[in-house]
Design a protein around this motif. Structure first.
Motif, short mmCIF file in Angstrom:
data_model
loop_
_atom_site.label_atom_id
_atom_site.label_comp_id
_atom_site.label_asym_id
_atom_site.label_seq_id
_atom_site.Cartn_x
_atom_site.Cartn_y
_atom_site.Cartn_z
N CYS A 1 1.87 -0.62 -2.16
CA CYS A 1 1.36 -1.36 -1.01
C CYS A 1 -0.04 -1.89 -1.32
CB CYS A 1 1.28 -0.44 0.21
SG CYS A 1 2.85 0.29 0.72
N TRP A 2 -0.31 -3.10 -0.90
CA TRP A 2 -1.61 -3.72 -1.12
C TRP A 2 -2.56 -3.37 0.03
CZ3 TRP A 2 -2.94 -6.01 -5.58
CH2 TRP A 2 -1.90 -6.44 -6.43
N LEU A 3 -3.81 -3.09 -0.30
CA LEU A 3 -4.83 -2.81 0.71
C LEU A 3 -5.47 -4.12 1.14
CD1 LEU A 3 -6.48 0.45 -0.66
CD2 LEU A 3 -4.63 0.18 1.00
N ARG A 4 -4.63 -4.94 1.75
CA ARG A 4 -5.08 -6.26 2.21
C ARG A 4 -4.20 -6.68 3.37
NH1 ARG A 4 -4.85 -11.89 -1.33
NH2 ARG A 4 -5.54 -13.27 0.35
N ASP A 5 -4.80 -7.13 4.45
CA ASP A 5 -4.03 -7.61 5.59
C ASP A 5 -3.43 -8.98 5.27
OD1 ASP A 5 -4.61 -5.42 7.22
OD2 ASP A 5 -6.54 -6.27 7.80
N GLY A 6 -2.19 -9.18 5.66
CA GLY A 6 -1.58 -10.49 5.50
C GLY A 6 -0.32 -10.51 4.68
N PRO A 7 -0.35 -10.15 3.38
CA PRO A 7 0.87 -10.22 2.57
C PRO A 7 1.95 -9.29 3.11
CG PRO A 7 -1.08 -10.07 1.18
CD PRO A 7 -1.55 -9.82 2.58
N PRO A 8 3.23 -9.66 2.95
CA PRO A 8 4.32 -8.81 3.45
C PRO A 8 4.33 -7.40 2.87
CG PRO A 8 5.13 -11.01 2.92
CD PRO A 8 3.73 -10.94 2.40
N ALA A 9 3.83 -7.23 1.65
CA ALA A 9 3.82 -5.91 1.03
C ALA A 9 2.52 -5.15 1.27
CB ALA A 9 4.06 -6.04 -0.48
N SER A 10 1.75 -5.56 2.27
CA SER A 10 0.53 -4.84 2.61
C SER A 10 0.85 -3.47 3.19
CB SER A 10 -0.28 -5.64 3.64
OG SER A 10 -0.75 -6.84 3.10
N LEU A 11 -0.12 -2.56 3.08
CA LEU A 11 0.05 -1.22 3.64
C LEU A 11 0.15 -1.30 5.16
CD1 LEU A 11 -0.03 1.88 2.98
CD2 LEU A 11 -2.47 1.75 3.57
N ARG A 12 1.17 -0.67 5.70
CA ARG A 12 1.37 -0.57 7.14
C ARG A 12 1.88 0.83 7.46
NH1 ARG A 12 3.21 -5.58 5.63
NH2 ARG A 12 2.46 -7.39 6.81
N PRO A 13 1.40 1.46 8.51
CA PRO A 13 1.91 2.78 8.87
C PRO A 13 3.41 2.73 9.18
CG PRO A 13 -0.12 2.29 10.07
CD PRO A 13 0.31 1.02 9.40
N GLY A 14 4.15 3.68 8.64
CA GLY A 14 5.57 3.79 8.94
C GLY A 14 6.46 2.77 8.28
N ALA A 15 5.95 2.03 7.28
CA ALA A 15 6.75 1.01 6.60
C ALA A 15 7.20 1.49 5.23
CB ALA A 15 5.93 -0.28 6.45
N ARG A 16 8.29 0.90 4.76
CA ARG A 16 8.75 1.18 3.41
C ARG A 16 7.95 0.36 2.41
NH1 ARG A 16 14.98 -0.10 4.85
NH2 ARG A 16 13.84 -1.61 6.15
N PRO A 17 7.39 0.99 1.38
CA PRO A 17 6.76 0.20 0.32
C PRO A 17 7.80 -0.72 -0.32
CG PRO A 17 6.24 2.53 0.10
CD PRO A 17 7.33 2.43 1.12
N ARG A 18 7.36 -1.86 -0.81
CA ARG A 18 8.29 -2.77 -1.47
C ARG A 18 8.58 -2.20 -2.86
NH1 ARG A 18 8.22 -4.51 -5.79
NH2 ARG A 18 6.24 -5.64 -5.72
N THR A 19 9.63 -1.39 -2.90
CA THR A 19 9.94 -0.62 -4.09
C THR A 19 10.56 -1.49 -5.19
OG1 THR A 19 11.25 1.26 -4.89
CG2 THR A 19 12.18 -0.02 -3.11
N THR A 20 10.48 -0.99 -6.42
CA THR A 20 11.15 -1.64 -7.55
C THR A 20 12.54 -1.08 -7.79
OG1 THR A 20 10.12 -0.03 -9.04
CG2 THR A 20 8.98 -2.14 -8.76
N LEU A 21 12.91 0.00 -7.12
CA LEU A 21 14.18 0.67 -7.37
C LEU A 21 15.33 -0.23 -6.95
CD1 LEU A 21 13.16 4.19 -6.09
CD2 LEU A 21 13.03 3.27 -8.41
N SER A 22 16.30 -0.45 -7.87
CA SER A 22 17.20 -1.57 -7.66
C SER A 22 18.59 -1.36 -8.26
CB SER A 22 16.56 -2.83 -8.26
OG SER A 22 17.19 -3.99 -7.80
N PRO A 23 19.43 -0.54 -7.61
CA PRO A 23 20.83 -0.43 -8.07
C PRO A 23 21.55 -1.76 -7.91
CG PRO A 23 20.56 0.57 -5.91
CD PRO A 23 19.18 0.23 -6.39
N SER A 24 22.62 -1.94 -8.66
CA SER A 24 23.33 -3.23 -8.67
C SER A 24 24.83 -3.03 -8.52
CB SER A 24 23.06 -3.99 -9.98
OG SER A 24 21.68 -4.20 -10.18
N TYR A 25 25.46 -4.03 -7.91
CA TYR A 25 26.89 -3.94 -7.64
C TYR A 25 27.47 -5.34 -7.68
CZ TYR A 25 30.81 -1.25 -5.78
OH TYR A 25 31.98 -0.57 -5.65
N ALA A 26 28.70 -5.47 -8.17
CA ALA A 26 29.35 -6.77 -8.21
C ALA A 26 30.81 -6.64 -7.81
CB ALA A 26 29.24 -7.39 -9.61
#
Length: 613
Positions: free
Chosen positions: A455-480
């Motif tokens: 999480c970024w310590l900056r107001d504005g970007p979607p991935a900014s730190l917010r209480p109770g939010a999911r961090p924009r994780t890199t974890l990425s299973p795949s399915y086809a």
């Protein structure tokens, strides 16, 4: 093309993962009548013990599952949220510009336990005691120490002794770094799981009630109490170079539950690819496909293939930086980001030469906001690789090296794939709570994760730190899917690289005609162009890492195109695994089809393993 190991073929079941113990434990479940979900949960808990430097009980797990009874792909979100007290101002008041990469300030609710239990309850058939039994036994009796575990613990041993004594007590038996091949136990973790099972079984014979009681023990009972007490206690040194306590509270744990969600999807060359929502980076995989749809990759030369795929990744990941975040708190224009019209415009930016710019787009006419790193790019002088690459980054920043190391270590995560004879299929990427993440909670035998560093310590970007939010994780299973039916479950560890290596794997299968094992074994590459998701959040514009097995003429061509190519060890990039159902396969008791189940696993690191029959 020769392969390092056979691609497995059979019709009973397949398990592939990043560690042979987890794959074997999962297969033992399939052999004893369990389904893919029982096997995945069992293997997932074993990975916490067998690869403690790559994941742990304090981490998280996203998964994509196909249930034959549901006839659909679902996303299991076992990604915990940030604490209610985690505001940008709270960190700024501590003099921080970034969330530390280690320690308690980066902790989120540990979601792995809830995610695995949700999968077990909704789609599994086994009881909690049975799926936990192998992990509990390994924690009690010990697992063989991998070379990577030995190296990881050795890198942070002095820091453990000086700053994290509870971790030293757990991971330095007799005050020594465990030797490769030695037996490593975790009796405190075994006791934790034994108590969870006992409290769950006290609620009677109903399986769902038992699983819910276990969840309450973890998030509302004794586990939550110990976590909250530990966070409210003394401070611990983290990557800021100072000591900080934690913000995670009992209320944060009690109010969180794992969820089941719809996946994000994109149709590409006859397959429907499924990923998590934009609370993870998974849709960047889909956008790369949308950009690459305009190219004939089957006819591309090797250098042209690498160049085109790399340039598409730069554009998709630039949009990740500007637009992705927890959609419950951020307005993510995902439909536009994956639309053909938008990507037709973006594709025009891909030229004959490598771009050195970070170029997010303007979906729906909106102006992108990029959260730029605050300082210079730190590079590990020993490896020449950006120190923030990978999961996790551990460092003691007090201006001095200790016994020849600054505590910095490159890490990774885990992955597993399962398919059973009934047609159920799972792709999961557990991670976080690495032994290097934060001090071990001695009563529990595990440490908390550090996912809030994303999480970024900056107001504005979607991935900014917010209480109770999911961090924009890199974890990425795949399915086809093919024609609406499950075809392929796959994935890899690797932080920001997950949705580069996995894309290359799928493209190699679809366009180059490679089998699963061939595509995993083929020389891999990835870009370091986009800012890392991990502390200290640096980037290396234009840098392209390739395994040194790559043909010299291809490397020369890429350099001519402007890529800053850095060859790496020939077997060092990617840890993919995959399971598949061939076309024509039909679940029993329908008429038998002509296809088989298949599986393959990564040879890099000498620990990935596929098993099946």
């Amino acid at each position: 093309m020769s392969t390092t190991r056979p691609e497995l073929t059979g019709d009973h079941g397949m398990v592939a993962s990043t560690h042979w113990l987890a794959s074997a434990a999962g297969m033992s479940v399939l052999e004893r009548g369990g389904n893919a979900f029982d096997a995945a949960v069992t293997a997932g808990f074993v990975l916490q013990v067998a690869e403690p430097h790559l994941n742990g009980p304090g981490g998280e797990v996203p998964a994509l599952v196909w249930s034959e009874s549901d006839q659909r792909v679902s996303t299991v979100c076992g990604q915990g949220v940030t604490p209610a007290a985690a505001t940008v101002d709270a960190y700024r008041e501590l003099g921080l510009d970034l969330v530390p990469g280690t320690g308690l300030l980066a902790a989120t609710v540990p979601g792995a336990f809830g995610g695995w239990l949700l999968m077990l309850d909704r789609w599994g058939t086994w009881r909690l005691r049975d799926v936990l039994a192998p992990a509990l036994a390994y924690a009690e009796r010990g697992v063989p120490v991998l070379d990577q575990i030995h190296t990881a613990i050795g890198t942070v041993a002095d820091m453990f002794r000086a700053d994290w004594p509870t971790s030293a007590a757990t991971w330095l038996p007799r005050d020594a770094v465990p030797a490769a091949g030695a037996r490593l136990t975790n009796p405190a973790l075994a006791a934790t799981y034994r108590r969870v099972v006992a409290e769950a079984e006290a609620h009677g014979p109903d399986r769902s009630a038992e699983i819910e009681a276990a969840r309450r023990a973890w998030y509302e009972g004794f586990v939550a109490e110990r976590i909250a007490e530990f966070c409210a206690g003394r401070g611990w040194r983290d990557t800021s170079g100072r000591e900080h306590g934690g913000l995670l509270s009992g209320d944060d744990l009690a109010s969180w539950r794992a969820t089941v969600e719809e996946p994000a999807t994109y149709d590409y060359h006859g397959v429907t690819v499924c990923k998590t929502g934009p609370w993870g980076q998974g849709p960047a995989f889909l956008q790369q496909l949308a950009l690459l749809k305009g190219y004939d990759l089957a006819a591309a030369s090797p250098a042209e293939f690498v160049h085109t795929v790399t340039e598409a990744a730069k554009l998709a990941f630039a949009d990740r930086e500007a637009w992705y975040g927890d959609p419950r708190y951020a307005d993510v224009p995902l439909a536009t980001l994956l639309s053909d019209a938008y990507n037709d415009r973006r594709r025009a930016l891909i030229g004959a030469e490598a771009s050195l710019e970070l170029r997010p787009g303007d979906p729906d006419g909106r102006t992108p906001v990029l959260p730029h790193p605050p300082g210079p790019v730190p590079v590990d002088p020993r490896s020449g690789v950006l120190s923030g690459v990978g999961e996790p980054t551990v460092s003691v920043h007090d201006g001095h090296e200790r016994t020849g190391t600054d505590g910095r270590v490159r890490g990774d995560t885990c992955h597993l794939d399962v398919v059973d004879r009934w047609g159920n299929m799972v792709s999961a990427t557990p991670s976080g709570g690495w032994l290097q993440s934060s001090p071990t909670i001695p009563d529990l035998g595990f440490c908390l994760g550090t996912r809030a560093q994303m999480c970024w310590l900056r107001d504005g970007p979607p991935a900014s730190l917010r209480p109770g939010a999911r961090p924009r994780t890199t974890l990425s299973p795949s399915y086809a899917l093919r024609e609406g039916r499950p075809w392929l479950a796959f994935g890899t560890p690797g932080g920001d690289q997950q949705d580069q290596w996995s894309v290359t794997f799928l493209l190699s299968v679809l366009h180059r005609g490679l089998g699963l094992q061939e595509a995993i074994d083929a020389p891999m590459f990835h870009s370091l162009h986009v800012p890392s998701s991990f502390w200290p959040r640096g980037s290396r514009p234009g840098v392209l890492l390739v395994e040194d097995r790559t043909d010299a003429a291809v490397v020369a061509d890429l350099r001519r195109r402007g890529h800053l190519v850095e060859p790496q060890d020939g077997w060092s990039l990617g840890r993919l695994s995959a399971v598949a159902r061939d076309p024509g396969w039909r679940p029993a008791p329908a008429a038998p089809g002509t296809g088989f189940l298949r599986a393959a696993a990564n040879p890099r690191g000498a620990q990935g393993y596929a098993v099946g029959r």
